[in-house]
Each structure stands twice: as structure tokens, then as C-alpha cells.
Design an enzyme around this catalytic site. Structure first.
Site, short mmCIF file in Angstrom:
data_model
loop_
_atom_site.label_atom_id
_atom_site.label_comp_id
_atom_site.label_asym_id
_atom_site.label_seq_id
_atom_site.Cartn_x
_atom_site.Cartn_y
_atom_site.Cartn_z
N MET A 59 0.85 -1.20 0.00
CA MET A 59 0.00 0.00 0.00
C MET A 59 0.87 1.24 0.00
O MET A 59 1.73 1.40 0.88
CB MET A 59 -0.93 -0.01 1.23
CG MET A 59 -1.96 -1.11 1.22
SD MET A 59 -2.96 -1.15 2.73
CE MET A 59 -1.84 -2.02 3.85
N MET A 60 0.67 2.10 -0.99
CA MET A 60 1.47 3.30 -1.10
C MET A 60 1.28 4.18 0.14
O MET A 60 0.16 4.36 0.63
CB MET A 60 1.08 4.09 -2.36
CG MET A 60 1.38 3.35 -3.66
SD MET A 60 3.14 2.92 -3.84
CE MET A 60 3.87 4.54 -3.98
N CYS A 97 -2.14 -1.89 -10.05
CA CYS A 97 -2.36 -0.53 -9.56
C CYS A 97 -3.07 0.30 -10.63
O CYS A 97 -2.60 0.39 -11.77
CB CYS A 97 -1.04 0.13 -9.19
SG CYS A 97 -1.25 1.81 -8.54
N LYS A 131 1.07 -9.78 -9.18
CA LYS A 131 -0.17 -9.35 -8.53
C LYS A 131 -0.98 -8.58 -9.57
O LYS A 131 -0.48 -7.61 -10.15
CB LYS A 131 0.10 -8.49 -7.30
CG LYS A 131 -1.16 -8.15 -6.51
CD LYS A 131 -0.82 -7.44 -5.19
CE LYS A 131 -2.06 -7.26 -4.34
NZ LYS A 131 -3.05 -6.33 -4.91
N HIS A 138 -6.30 -9.54 -7.04
CA HIS A 138 -7.28 -8.63 -6.44
C HIS A 138 -8.59 -8.89 -7.17
O HIS A 138 -8.69 -8.65 -8.38
CB HIS A 138 -6.83 -7.18 -6.62
CG HIS A 138 -7.71 -6.20 -5.89
ND1 HIS A 138 -7.23 -5.01 -5.40
CD2 HIS A 138 -9.02 -6.23 -5.55
CE1 HIS A 138 -8.22 -4.35 -4.80
NE2 HIS A 138 -9.31 -5.08 -4.89
N GLY A 164 -5.40 -5.83 2.91
CA GLY A 164 -4.83 -4.51 2.67
C GLY A 164 -5.24 -3.52 3.73
O GLY A 164 -4.67 -3.46 4.80
#
Length: 452
Positions: free
Chosen positions: A72-73, A156, A195, A227, A292
Site C-alpha cells: 500500500m502506497m 495498480c 499481482k 485482487h 490490505g
């Protein structure tokens, strides 16, 4: 919508300035038009020659991906990962996504981007990029730094990442992803994984997803973290992309059925032990679950992860001990790297999630930032505040073993029976009984209380 890939010779001009020996590889690969790479040529190059694993996890043989925390950014930096390692030994931790060019342009000072504490193992470095050469070189650096695994981000959805032609946009280019992973896997000896999402924009049928998996697997990739939502690259923000596209867990289960020779982990919308147990049911044939935002919003749930999902004893520190150990680490980091108190307190924000005193704890952290206290003083002050407000939750600890969990439950039930006797307090009896019921589902928290 497709990525524009520069000719092979153009893309390597900058790279050859960093690594002259790369010309050996370049001589064997003069055209990218075929989208094909020679693994033998890559392996023979000095810069891509595989090396023996050196990390603690690799030397131990293997590690389980049964539970992991998503990259996670602005969250999963090394301080957050160290904090989480005080709660769980077994959960696999991930870096934020690090762009390949960021690594290659900062080889003299990689600490801000790839630095990690030796206690973080097993830890995965997630990479962003679309050039097989630069991604592979970055993966090589990650291996040499001691990471246990490298992962290519194909999920992303942010505009900035998409414009760089990586992240979820790579799902438009399964052959490019295959080529990237071909070079990466020829360059490192640690696992290389992918991912991704279920799809992107209108490229979102199950058939297109299976084509992506099938093509990328040709590179030798065996583990995909999915995801379970598609991504919309236009029209939705990164936040909306985490909530608006519908979850389709059944597609991930189906992938595990259709590709029995591959391994799949699931990510997206999973926030409770019960949900984790459901997706990890053997009938689903998944090897892991990734959390997450839940891991950031309620980190204390990981204090009981090792016992519940790995069958090993929990660390079983209480919150006071976690804060004291983190304070020692954080002060060392602040003294050595001049890291601000605000950065070092961010991982702790939700340590008391769902408990009385949360507001007081956060206000004390804010006080330390406002008055520029050193991090250790801030955290010791926060402990003192919580000692006054909610000592019970500060001192309670999760059960270390299944036997302890059962004993704690029995104590609560016995207390409820005693309080329900004619001489007991009926209100206290009901409260104690509710505690026992909650303990059965959430042993890490004997008395859940509301937010401040």
C-alpha cells in the site's frame, strides 16, 4: 490503451551507462520485435547470473504465503512493516510498490526505497515497470539486498502509474508481462510473482483473464495474487477502484480449478477472521489470502494470526510491550536518519482500533508531532495516557496457543455463571457472557468497546 515499448537498442542506452557488461547480453538480443528472450543469453551475462539465496527465509528453505499484507502506497514502508512484525512472525510483509527507475537512479542511497530491518523476513519487494531489462536489474538488486521474493505490479490503477505504462495497464499486454518475468526469473534465484486484477476497463471477461494467466505462466511464474475486482483506468480514482468494481471471488476460485499446476492467493474486501477462513477453505484450492486496508485500519487483529492461520504460537505481546519495543526501534531510526515523528507514528494510528481510549491515544501522538518531541518521548507519553484511560486494553494480550485461548474462554464462561447466581450481579453476568461469546470469535480482545 496499449503500452508503447521503445526499440530494444534505444531502451538500453541509459542502462549500459550503469552496467557496461550488459553489452554482452545486448549482443545476443538485437530486436524486441519477436517479444522473445533467450534465457541462456540472460543467464550468461555477469549482471544477470543467478546467485545463491542469502536471506534468512531462503536459507531456511521456504515460507508460507497463507496470510500476507498487501503493498500500500504511503503505508507499508519499513516502519509499518517493523511494527507489524511485533504482532506476527509468519505473515508475509510487502513493500510499497517501488518503480524500477527509482531503484536504478538511486543505487548509492537505496535506504529510503528498499531499506528494511532483518526482523522483517519474510518480506517481498513489489516492483513497478514495463521494461524487461530495468525491471530485471531492479529485481537483482532486491535479491542482493536480501528480499525473499520480488513481485511485478499489474494491478495498480492510479493515473500516474498508468501513464508510466505499468500497474494495471500491463494487463493489456500479457506478452510483455511474460517477457518481463522471463528476464526477471533468469536473473534471480528468489521467487518472482505477479499481482493483478481480474481485468481492466472493457478487457474484463473471464476468458481474457485466463489468457493473461496462461501467457504469463509461460515465463515460469507459478504464483498469482489476484485482487478480485477489475480496474477502471479512466473515470475512477484509486480509492473508488478499491470499492466500486464488484468483487468476484468465484473467478479466483475458478482459476484455481482451471490451472491446478499454479498457485493463487486472493485479495480484496477481506476484513475478518471469518472471511479469511472461508476463502482458505480447502475446497477453494487457494494457497493464501492478502489483506490490505484492514491490516492498516485494525492491525491488532494480526496479533492472533500466527495461532489461527499458521498453527504456531503467537508472539503474544500486549499493546504496552509493542509500543515500548517500537519506541526503541523508532528512536534509533530517528537518530540515524532524521525521520520525523509524524512518519514514525503513522503505523501506530489504529493500534487501539475499536477500543475506549483511541481518541486520547491519537491526540497524544498529535501532541508529540506538534511540539516536535522525539519519537520515544511521544510514545512513552502515549503509554502513560492510556494507562490512565484504559489500562485493561493496554495490558491485555492475545492467547499464545489454542490451549490458552480455550482456557481464557472457560474463565469467561465460569465468571458469567458465577455472576448469574442469585447472589451475583445479573448485569455483570450478561456482560461477562457477552465477553465469552466475543472471545470465541476474537480471542485477541477480551472486552471490545466502542470508539471514543
Amino acid at each position: 490503451m496499449r503500452c508503447v515499448v521503445l526499440p530494444w537498442t534505444s531502451r538500453t542506452k541509459v542502462f549500459t551507462q550503469f552496467v557496461p557488461s550488459f553489452k554482452t547480453l545486448l549482443a545476443n538480443q538485437t530486436s524486441l520485435s519477436s517479444r522473445s528472450f533467450s534465457a541462456a543469453a540472460v543467464s550468461s551475462s555477469p549482471i544477470f547470473a543467478p546467485r545463491a539465496p542469502t536471506t534468512a527465509a531462503a536459507m531456511a528453505g521456504t515460507y508460507s504465503s497463507r496470510v500476507s499484507i498487501a503493498p500500500m502506497m504511503d503505508i507499508t514502508d519499513k516502519h509499518y512493516r517493523y511494527f507489524m512484525r511485533l504482532l506476527t512472525r509468519k505473515t508475509v510483509l510487502w513493500t510499497e510498490m517501488v518503480v524500477d527507475n527509482t531503484i536504478l537512479h538511486n543505487t548509492e542511497n537505496l535506504e529510503p526505497f528498499l531499506g528494511f530491518h532483518e526482523d522483517e523476513h519474510p518480506v517481498v519487494a513489489q516492483l513497478g515497470g514495463s521494461d524487461p531489462v530495468t525491471v530485471a536489474q531492479s529485481a537483482k538488486i532486491c535479491e542482493e539486498l536480501g528480499y525473499d521474493e520480488v513481485n511485478l505490479n499489474c494491478g495498480c490503477p492510479s493515473d500516474r502509474v498508468s501513464k508510466g505504462c505499468f500497474g494495471a495497464r500491463l494487463m493489456y499486454e500479457p506478452t510483455l508481462v511474460r517477457d518481463i518475468l522471463t528476464v526477471v526469473k533468469s536473473s534471480v534465484s528468489i521467487p518472482a510473482t505477479v499481482k493483478c486484477r481480474l481485468g481492466v476497463d472493457d478487457k474484463d471477461t473471464y476468458e481474457e483473464l485466463t489468457e493473461f494467466i496462461r501467457t504469463v505462466a509461460e515465463a515460469g511464474v507459478t504464483h498469482f495474487i489476484i485482487h478480485a475486482r477489475k480496474a477502471w483506468l479512466k473515470g475512477l480514482s484509486p480509492l473508488q477502484n478499491r470499492t466500486v468494481p464488484p468483487l468476484k471471488y468465484e473467478w479466483v476460485y475458478r482459476l484455481a480449478e482451471d490451472f491446478p499446476h499454479l498457485m493463487f492467493s486472493i485479495n480484496g474486501g477481506i476484513t475478518t477472521y471469518e472471511q479469511m477462513e472461508e476463502v482458505l477453505d480447502p475446497s477453494k484450492k487457494l494457497i493464501g489470502v492478502m489483506l490490505g486496508r484492514a491490516a492498516y485500519n485494525n492491525p491488532w487483529m494480526f496479533a492472533d494470526i500466527d495461532r489461527r492461520f499458521f498453527g504456531t504460537p503467537n508472539i503474544a505481546l500486549n499493546r504496552r510491550e509493542v509500543l515500548e519495543k517500537y519506541a526503541e526501534y523508532a528512536q534509533e531510526q530517528q537518530d540515524k536518519y532524521r525521520i520525523s515523528t509524524s512518519v514514525l507514528t503513522k503505523p501506530l494510528t489504529n493500534l487501539f482500533f475499536g477500543q475506549s481510549g483511541t481518541k486520547v491515544f491519537r491526540q497524544r501522538l498529535d501532541h508529540g508531532m506538534k511540539y516536535k518531541e522525539n519519537i520515544k518521548s511521544t510514545l512513552l507519553g502515549a503509554i502513560a495516557e492510556m494507562q490512565q484511560v484504559n489500562r485493561q486494553v493496554l495490558e491485555e494480550r492475545p492467547p499464545r496457543t489454542d490451549e490458552e485461548a480455550m482456557l481464557m474462554k472457560q474463565i469467561q464462561l465460569q465468571k458469567a455463571e458465577t455472576m448469574a447466581s442469585p447472589s451475583g450481579d445479573p448485569v455483570a453476568a450478561v456482560t461477562s457472557l457477552m465477553d465469552a461469546i466475543k472471545l470465541e470469535q476474537h480471542p485477541e480482545s477480551i472486552q471490545q468497546q466502542g470508539h471514543d
